[in-house]
Design an enzyme around this catalytic site. Structure first.
Site, PDB file in Angstrom:
ATOM      1  N   SER A   8       0.844  -1.199   0.000  1.00  0.00           N
ATOM      2  CA  SER A   8       0.000   0.000   0.000  1.00  0.00           C
ATOM      3  C   SER A   8       0.876   1.245   0.000  1.00  0.00           C
ATOM      4  O   SER A   8       1.629   1.498   0.944  1.00  0.00           O
ATOM      5  CB  SER A   8      -0.903   0.008   1.237  1.00  0.00           C
ATOM      6  OG  SER A   8      -1.579   1.248   1.273  1.00  0.00           O
ATOM      7  N   HIS A  33      -1.215  -1.088  -4.366  1.00  0.00           N
ATOM      8  CA  HIS A  33      -2.494  -0.769  -3.739  1.00  0.00           C
ATOM      9  C   HIS A  33      -2.517   0.729  -3.448  1.00  0.00           C
ATOM     10  O   HIS A  33      -1.617   1.259  -2.777  1.00  0.00           O
ATOM     11  CB  HIS A  33      -2.669  -1.575  -2.447  1.00  0.00           C
ATOM     12  CG  HIS A  33      -3.996  -1.383  -1.785  1.00  0.00           C
ATOM     13  ND1 HIS A  33      -5.133  -2.069  -2.174  1.00  0.00           N
ATOM     14  CD2 HIS A  33      -4.383  -0.572  -0.775  1.00  0.00           C
ATOM     15  CE1 HIS A  33      -6.153  -1.693  -1.421  1.00  0.00           C
ATOM     16  NE2 HIS A  33      -5.728  -0.772  -0.556  1.00  0.00           N
ATOM     17  N   ASP A  35      -4.712   3.922  -1.985  1.00  0.00           N
ATOM     18  CA  ASP A  35      -5.827   4.307  -1.120  1.00  0.00           C
ATOM     19  C   ASP A  35      -6.252   5.748  -1.364  1.00  0.00           C
ATOM     20  O   ASP A  35      -5.478   6.684  -1.118  1.00  0.00           O
ATOM     21  CB  ASP A  35      -5.404   4.168   0.347  1.00  0.00           C
ATOM     22  CG  ASP A  35      -5.222   2.720   0.741  1.00  0.00           C
ATOM     23  OD1 ASP A  35      -6.163   1.933   0.546  1.00  0.00           O
ATOM     24  OD2 ASP A  35      -4.130   2.368   1.244  1.00  0.00           O
ATOM     25  N   MET A  37      -8.832   8.565  -0.141  1.00  0.00           N
ATOM     26  CA  MET A  37      -9.734   8.899   0.975  1.00  0.00           C
ATOM     27  C   MET A  37     -10.218  10.335   0.835  1.00  0.00           C
ATOM     28  O   MET A  37      -9.429  11.223   0.502  1.00  0.00           O
ATOM     29  CB  MET A  37      -8.982   8.782   2.302  1.00  0.00           C
ATOM     30  CG  MET A  37      -8.344   7.432   2.529  1.00  0.00           C
ATOM     31  SD  MET A  37      -7.411   7.438   4.070  1.00  0.00           S
ATOM     32  CE  MET A  37      -6.703   5.798   4.027  1.00  0.00           C
ATOM     33  N   HIS A  66      -8.295   1.586  -4.283  1.00  0.00           N
ATOM     34  CA  HIS A  66      -9.291   1.379  -3.223  1.00  0.00           C
ATOM     35  C   HIS A  66      -9.908   2.736  -2.890  1.00  0.00           C
ATOM     36  O   HIS A  66      -9.270   3.578  -2.265  1.00  0.00           O
ATOM     37  CB  HIS A  66      -8.563   0.776  -2.003  1.00  0.00           C
ATOM     38  CG  HIS A  66      -9.407   0.593  -0.788  1.00  0.00           C
ATOM     39  ND1 HIS A  66      -8.860   0.353   0.450  1.00  0.00           N
ATOM     40  CD2 HIS A  66     -10.748   0.620  -0.592  1.00  0.00           C
ATOM     41  CE1 HIS A  66      -9.820   0.235   1.342  1.00  0.00           C
ATOM     42  NE2 HIS A  66     -10.981   0.396   0.732  1.00  0.00           N
ATOM     43  N   MET A  68     -12.128   5.088  -0.871  1.00  0.00           N
ATOM     44  CA  MET A  68     -12.837   5.287   0.391  1.00  0.00           C
ATOM     45  C   MET A  68     -13.483   6.655   0.305  1.00  0.00           C
ATOM     46  O   MET A  68     -13.071   7.608   0.981  1.00  0.00           O
ATOM     47  CB  MET A  68     -11.849   5.183   1.567  1.00  0.00           C
ATOM     48  CG  MET A  68     -11.431   3.747   1.850  1.00  0.00           C
ATOM     49  SD  MET A  68      -9.900   3.626   2.777  1.00  0.00           S
ATOM     50  CE  MET A  68      -8.742   3.666   1.403  1.00  0.00           C
ATOM     51  N   MET A 137     -11.988  -5.568   4.788  1.00  0.00           N
ATOM     52  CA  MET A 137     -11.201  -4.639   5.614  1.00  0.00           C
ATOM     53  C   MET A 137     -10.927  -5.298   6.961  1.00  0.00           C
ATOM     54  O   MET A 137     -11.857  -5.665   7.680  1.00  0.00           O
ATOM     55  CB  MET A 137     -11.965  -3.323   5.842  1.00  0.00           C
ATOM     56  CG  MET A 137     -12.153  -2.470   4.603  1.00  0.00           C
ATOM     57  SD  MET A 137     -10.630  -2.078   3.716  1.00  0.00           S
ATOM     58  CE  MET A 137      -9.644  -1.254   4.971  1.00  0.00           C
ATOM     59  N   GLY A 145      -1.306   1.528   9.524  1.00  0.00           N
ATOM     60  CA  GLY A 145      -0.646   1.280  10.807  1.00  0.00           C
ATOM     61  C   GLY A 145      -1.545   0.849  11.949  1.00  0.00           C
ATOM     62  O   GLY A 145      -1.144   0.909  13.113  1.00  0.00           O
ATOM     63  N   ASP A 175      -7.148  -6.218   3.664  1.00  0.00           N
ATOM     64  CA  ASP A 175      -6.547  -4.890   3.746  1.00  0.00           C
ATOM     65  C   ASP A 175      -6.567  -4.353   5.174  1.00  0.00           C
ATOM     66  O   ASP A 175      -7.630  -4.071   5.724  1.00  0.00           O
ATOM     67  CB  ASP A 175      -7.312  -3.944   2.812  1.00  0.00           C
ATOM     68  CG  ASP A 175      -6.632  -2.596   2.673  1.00  0.00           C
ATOM     69  OD1 ASP A 175      -5.496  -2.444   3.159  1.00  0.00           O
ATOM     70  OD2 ASP A 175      -7.249  -1.692   2.076  1.00  0.00           O
TER      71      ASP A 175
HETATM   72  C1  DX5 Z   1      -6.679   1.654   5.324  1.00  0.00           C
HETATM   73  C2  DX5 Z   1      -6.168   1.418   3.934  1.00  0.00           C
HETATM   74  C3  DX5 Z   1      -5.102   0.397   3.865  1.00  0.00           C
HETATM   75  C4  DX5 Z   1      -3.823   0.803   4.534  1.00  0.00           C
HETATM   76  C5  DX5 Z   1      -3.126  -0.450   4.996  1.00  0.00           C
HETATM   77  O1  DX5 Z   1      -7.772   2.491   5.267  1.00  0.00           O
HETATM   78  O2  DX5 Z   1      -7.230   0.985   3.098  1.00  0.00           O
HETATM   79  O3  DX5 Z   1      -4.830   0.015   2.506  1.00  0.00           O
HETATM   80  O4  DX5 Z   1      -2.971   1.528   3.675  1.00  0.00           O
HETATM   81  O5  DX5 Z   1      -2.065  -0.088   5.784  1.00  0.00           O
HETATM   82  P1  DX5 Z   1      -1.435  -1.028   6.896  1.00  0.00           P
HETATM   83  O6  DX5 Z   1      -0.920  -2.231   6.174  1.00  0.00           O
HETATM   84  O7  DX5 Z   1      -0.374  -0.174   7.502  1.00  0.00           O
HETATM   85  O8  DX5 Z   1      -2.547  -1.397   7.850  1.00  0.00           O
HETATM   86 ZN    ZN Z   2      -6.714   0.066   1.096  1.00  0.00          ZN
END
Ligand code: DX5
Ligand code: ZN
Length: 218
Positions: A8, A33, A35, A37, A66, A68, A137, A145, A175
């Site tokens: 990610s 990957h 993200d 948001m 992904h 969000m 999820m 983290g 994820d």
């Molecule tokens: C969380 C994201 C994840 C995140 C995963 O909302 O969708 O993809 O980047 O990060 P780690 O592996 O650090 O949990």
């Molecule tokens: Zn993600």
């Protein structure tokens, strides 16, 4: 099929983004990957189109986006134009999920649906044959983290059963909070793709960490 690793980019060093994209290119990772948001669907804002454009211009592997965000239909074509190969929307953000999935495919991408930790896999029963990917999820979306939610194993098994019963070819992606401690158990339960952010990029040697994860589950 071999199990896939998707680092990610949220956990990468944004001051050295090209370096970290090349690192993934040159590693045993399978996908990027990404993200996205919006600060509305989740309580955080990550990055948007110009950053994805920069990532795409250097990435040589599958780009797994992904979303969000609320009302993702507004941006389906934009993400296709930016180079997304797979576009995943949240079940909780889509009123007309079937229509959204068809629109993603009509724009030439593979279609995924992500489920928050509180959403049971059974909500996808009537749409599973239309889905290329389901993202379970294993943390509440919004931040990298966080710690892995143990109930995920049960959901993976349930989803695997649902996919097998429907004779579907949907991939299961996990994820959030993925590490070398849970990777094996997840893939044994039926996961096909493991997303890992912090565990990869905060490690001393991300290239080796990716190779280790890949070896653990294959
Ligand atoms: C969380 C994201 C994840 C995140 C995963 O909302 O969708 O993809 O980047 O990060 P780690 O592996 O650090 O949990
Ligand atoms: Zn993600």
């Amino acid at each position: 099929m071999s199990k896939l690793i998707a680092p990610s980019i949220l956990a990468a060093d944004f001051g050295n983004l090209q370096r970290d994209v090349e690192l993934v290119n040159d590693s045993k990772a399978d996908w990027f990957h990404i993200d996205i948001m919006d600060g509305v669907f989740v309580p955080n804002i990550s990055f948007g189109m110009p950053v994805l454009k920069a990532i795409s211009s250097h990435a040589k592997k599958t780009i797994d986006v992904h979303l969000m965000i609320v009302d993702p239909d507004r941006y389906i074509k934009t993400f296709a134009d930016l180079g997304a190969d797979i576009l995943t929307v949240h079940y909780e953000a889509c009123t007309h999920l079937h229509r959204t999935i068809q629109a993603i495919k009509a724009n030439g991408m593979k279609a995924g649906v992500a489920l928050n930790p509180h959403t049971p896999v059974t909500v996808l029963e009537d749409i599973i044959n239309d889905l290329d990917l389901v993202c379970i999820m294993s943390v509440n979306p919004g931040f990298g983290g966080q710690s892995f939610i143990e109930n995920t194993y049960k959901k993976v098994s349930q989803l695997k059963e649902l996919i097998t019963a429907a004779n579907a070819s949907t991939l299961i992606e996990i994820d959030g909070g993925v590490t070398n401690k849970n990777a094996k158990q997840l893939t044994e339960a039926g996961a096909d793709v493991l997303v890992a952010g912090s565990f990869v990029f905060k490690s001393d040697n991300p290239t080796e960490t990716i190779a280790d994860l890949k070896a653990i589950c294959n």
